[in-house]
Design a protein around this motif. Sequence first.
Motif, PDB file in Angstrom:
ATOM      1  N   UNK A 154       0.660  -0.730  -0.060  1.00  0.00           N
ATOM      2  CA  UNK A 154      -0.158   0.135   0.252  1.00  0.00           C
ATOM      3  C   UNK A 154       0.888   1.503   0.116  1.00  0.00           C
ATOM      4  N   UNK A 155       2.096   1.081   0.998  1.00  0.00           N
ATOM      5  CA  UNK A 155       2.825   2.051   0.984  1.00  0.00           C
ATOM      6  C   UNK A 155       3.723   2.472  -0.525  1.00  0.00           C
ATOM      7  N   UNK A 156       4.630   1.185  -0.820  1.00  0.00           N
ATOM      8  CA  UNK A 156       5.015   1.085  -1.482  1.00  0.00           C
ATOM      9  C   UNK A 156       4.819   0.391  -2.461  1.00  0.00           C
ATOM     10  N   UNK A 157       3.832   0.945  -3.148  1.00  0.00           N
ATOM     11  CA  UNK A 157       2.962   0.187  -5.103  1.00  0.00           C
ATOM     12  C   UNK A 157       4.340  -0.848  -5.736  1.00  0.00           C
ATOM     13  N   UNK A 158       5.492  -0.526  -5.286  1.00  0.00           N
ATOM     14  CA  UNK A 158       6.217  -0.491  -6.400  1.00  0.00           C
ATOM     15  C   UNK A 158       7.250  -1.995  -5.601  1.00  0.00           C
ATOM     16  N   UNK A 159       7.301  -2.383  -4.652  1.00  0.00           N
ATOM     17  CA  UNK A 159       7.068  -3.578  -3.416  1.00  0.00           C
ATOM     18  C   UNK A 159       5.948  -5.005  -5.467  1.00  0.00           C
ATOM     19  N   UNK A 160       5.387  -4.232  -6.392  1.00  0.00           N
ATOM     20  CA  UNK A 160       5.076  -5.729  -6.899  1.00  0.00           C
ATOM     21  C   UNK A 160       6.070  -6.137  -8.207  1.00  0.00           C
TER      22      UNK A 160
END
Length: 689
Positions: free
Chosen positions: A274-280
């Motif tokens: 949620x806070x760091x969507x780049x973790x996808x």
Amino acid sequence: MGFDGLVVVSDPYLQRRFTQTDLRALQQQYAGLRDAAPTGRLRLRDLPAALTSLGSATATSGEKENSSSETELTEEEWASVLKAVARADEKSLLDDVNFELFLRVYSEMQLRLKGGKAGDGGGGGIRRSSSTSAAFLTASTTTLLHTISESEKASYVAHINAYLAEDPFLKKALPVNPTTDQLFHLTKDGVLLCKLVNLAVPGTIDERAINTKRLLNLWEKNENHTLCLNSAKAIGCTVVNIGTQDLAEGRPHLILGLISQIIKIQLLADVNLKSTPQLVELVEESEEMEELMSLSPEKILLRWMNFQLKKGGFQRTVTNFSSDTKDSEAYACLLNVLAPECSAKPSPMSVKDLLHRARLVLEHADRMGCKRYLAPKDIVDGLQNLNLAFVAHIFQKRNGLSKQMKKVTFVDGLFDDAQVSREERSFRLWINSLGISSYINNVFEDLRNGWVLLEVMDKVSPGSVNWKMANRPPIKLPFRKVENCNQVLKIGKDIHFSLVNIAGTDVVQGNKKLILAFLWQLMRYNILQLLKNLRFRSNGKEMTDDDILLWANKQVKDSGKQSRMESFKDRSLSSGIFFVNLLGAVEPRVVNWSLVTKGEKDEEKQMNASYIISVARKLGCCIFLLPEDILEVNQKMMLSLTASIMYWHLKRPKSYSLDPENSSSCETSSVSNSDDSASETSIDDSGTR
């Protein structure tokens, strides 16, 4: 009478010998041994076998393999212990053992196992291996044998000095000197700890509710500690077996443990989708998005670290923040991938000395703007907490992830329902507060195998679970998960839950709507059972929502206020006035009326809602709602808030009284916390994980 949950012993030696945490844990052990005694009476002659059995039950498998001569007292030694403590003769061996006598025997046994001197007249101690001799003592009470890490203390002090240096109230006391015990003295009024909680999750505490006078009496300090512990629990800290008295006494190991958790929450705040969507980017080809969402922040951080290490050609997989990072090789590679422009010669990998290599790694981190949470020796020694903090700070400063907008948009869709997200948070924190063995990071993912739900069921309805029919994780076969969930639903039906159109497969498949509906019934059942168990007020009758509503309205009316709620979805509750009046009715001193607004404008409603939550926690209520729940009049959260205030009010002794000008009033009140039972912590923080 003392604080609620304060274990009082008359012997000054025992008061000095044990912390309040130790006494509470030992009181539970004593009660268990007494209840397990064949005759229902714990006699002096029974103690050697009982305590030896207790040690065997709590020792680790490695410790059990050691010879009994290293971990147990001989018959002669036990006779000497009993003689030293109880001046035992044949007749007195038949006497019942009260709690203080149990403590004396326990203390004497511990000293002899450690090789120390006898306590009350015994001879010299028996020399034994300190690493194995009394290991079970730490397992059973968790803090009898404890040390603090000077490195961790120095790191946390540096964090506090850096982040709170400009705080209006604390700046005169900062910077803290890490080489002294100044930190533990500074936390005795509770202000610093409350500020740390707000630093970790801004807005958790309405700072208007913190007592910040320069000279606080014992009652006001106790309020701050109660507010701190309830708020820490509300952001996800595990505070079992920590009470306000422990904080007031400045117990170093407990304070450092709490500070460590708060700082970790702050540093890991962005390690989620949620806070760091780049973790996808970390989601592998054969993996579902939900699998990443179910991981703890620590495991996500490890996966991120290995993702970056793979880019740098690192051959090993890092599985922990301790032994796998001792040689600094992983750190050297990680920093070169994230900030190659900050590298310098000599390269850490060209240096053989581990301390020198660690020093070069930390210099590289400094050049990229990362604060040091550890020293070179801490890396080499593998101090897990500090290594975790170090990596988390690197992630905060530079995560090296690219923005893939298509995937990021998809991730945003996972969090589009704000109310579902808030309810998931509330139920997650409530479950984690119960003291069960499992810790959940995501309700919808972590409950799917049914095991956690069975643990919760057993906590709120003891004896309801047939553990012989339960399947323990890890569970690979889907039908085994369904079996667990079906047993959960069967128990729910037995205690009259409304379970229309819900089956075990719905939980296994992660049906959000049905899972939230079931958890609400479970939380509500827990609330009503706790209120019912206060027999001196309810006479054992079943409690209902209407009973709670009538009680709240009566309290407010009897206090002379005019506000009233028609139901738990009464839109007028959004102003906050009713709950302020209710808190003022059950304890007039706890509300500062000059801070209460009329609740007419949105901004005024927001201020009241934030103040209500902090005042309730300050009073002693353990609640998990957010200001938005009050503003939007979330019916479920309105009921839980009201019930929590009711529970606190009914539970306090009739002799409860306050004298705001007399600091000794704190000694006869009962607003403090203590772990009466794990399930009670869901409503009332009379005790802390």
